[in-house]
Write a protein that holds these residues in place. Structure first.
Motif, short mmCIF file in Angstrom:
data_model
loop_
_atom_site.label_atom_id
_atom_site.label_comp_id
_atom_site.label_asym_id
_atom_site.label_seq_id
_atom_site.Cartn_x
_atom_site.Cartn_y
_atom_site.Cartn_z
N VAL A 267 20.07 -52.02 -17.55
CA VAL A 267 19.04 -52.81 -16.89
C VAL A 267 18.41 -51.96 -15.79
O VAL A 267 18.99 -51.79 -14.71
CB VAL A 267 19.62 -54.11 -16.30
N TYR B 182 23.34 -60.59 -12.92
CA TYR B 182 23.38 -60.17 -14.33
C TYR B 182 24.81 -60.23 -14.87
O TYR B 182 25.03 -60.67 -16.01
CB TYR B 182 22.82 -58.76 -14.48
N VAL C 30 19.27 -61.79 -20.91
CA VAL C 30 20.47 -60.96 -21.00
C VAL C 30 21.64 -61.67 -21.67
O VAL C 30 22.44 -61.04 -22.39
CB VAL C 30 20.87 -60.44 -19.59
#
Length: 288
Positions: A269, A126, A256
């Motif tokens: 998240v 991420y 994202v």
């Protein structure tokens, strides 16, 4: 790929009780009857904890503490560092000691290590996905009961940052709190009147109208819950940097980057801790 972070290790005082409880659960009432049946009491073993799949390392102290509980004289040598990326096949640590102790500690150590490495690895995915934006990736309280400190440490190993640790270290007004108070504004006013000078107040909003209402009460953080990309961009314009904006709700690796590019400050998240895949790690005996 993000650079290796410098991670302050979790104190043994926090990790050891978790390891001890996991060992007690596994040992049950009679201990490791397989090791007792098959392995001589004085047998010795040297073995490596090795990554079957590449990823981010987190939780090496769990190996050391699990083994120390069962064989205080055993040796532990870290061959990797928490927060570093390793390829498949990397030996993360080597242990030597009583064979029964190592085999008994194996599953507890692997369960915790694999879980933490999996979280760290997903977190870095991420973090890498939003590289070049100002957005930071943070976790939530959607953690495994009893493992929160370890799982949030794993998030830091992956380059993420931590949200609040519990109900007592920040005020986070959610939709049901708003319903109980009657409005966003009233909820924020009550929270600010209650909070000490070091306690931050965050409020969740579902619409741009609620955002305007929250802004008028001057919270520290506003959570934009399940906003569209267009509304996220509008929220950034409306606030003009006056407050930290956190985007939340259904964030995935596929979405994202676009969320980060709207200009929000933080993206929370839940999947970092509730849906991370365990990193495959095994124990391999080393020949003398």
């Amino acid at each position: 790929m993000t650079p290796f972070p410098t991670i302050e290790p979790l104190p043994d005082l926090i990790v050891a009780p978790v390891v001890r409880a996991a060992l007690a659960e596994d040992l049950g009432r009679a201990g490791d009857i397989t090791a007792q049946a098959c392995v001589p009491a004085d047998a010795r073993l040297t073995a490596d904890f090795a990554a079957r799949r590449g990823g981010v390392v987190s939780g090496l102290s769990c190996i050391r503490l699990a083994l120390a509980e069962l064989d205080p004289a055993a040796t532990f040598h870290a061959l990797a560092v928490d927060g570093h990326v390793v390829p498949a096949g990397t030996a993360l640590a080597r242990v030597s000691g009583n064979a029964r102790a190592i085999l008994t500690a194996e599953r507890t150590a692997l369960n915790l290590l694999g879980r933490m490495c999996g979280i760290a690895t997903l977190t870095q995915d991420y973090v890498d996905a939003v590289a070049g934006t100002k957005a930071r990736i943070t976790d939530t309280r959607k953690t495994t009961p009893g493992l929160r400190a370890l799982e949030k440490y794993a998030v830091r190993c992956g380059g993420g940052v931590n949200h609040r640790f519990g109900l007592d270290d920040a005020i986070l007004i959610k939709d049901n709190h708003v319903a109980a108070c009657g409005s966003v504004g009233e909820a924020v006013r009550r929270a600010k009147a209650f909070a000490g000078h070091l306690v931050k107040v965050e409020v969740e909003v579902d619409t741009l109208v609620q955002l305007q209402e929250a802004l008028a009460c001057d919270p520290d953080v506003i959570m934009l819950d399940n906003f569209s990309l267009a509304d996220l961009r509008e929220a950034v314009v409306i606030t003009g940097g006056r407050v930290t904006l956190e985007a939340s709700g259904g964030v995935t690796l596929e979405t994202v980057r676009a969320i980060a590019e709207t200009g929000v400050d933080v993206i929370s998240v839940g999947a970092l801790t509730h849906s991370a895949k365990v990193l495959d790690i095994g124990l391999d005996a080393v020949g003398e």
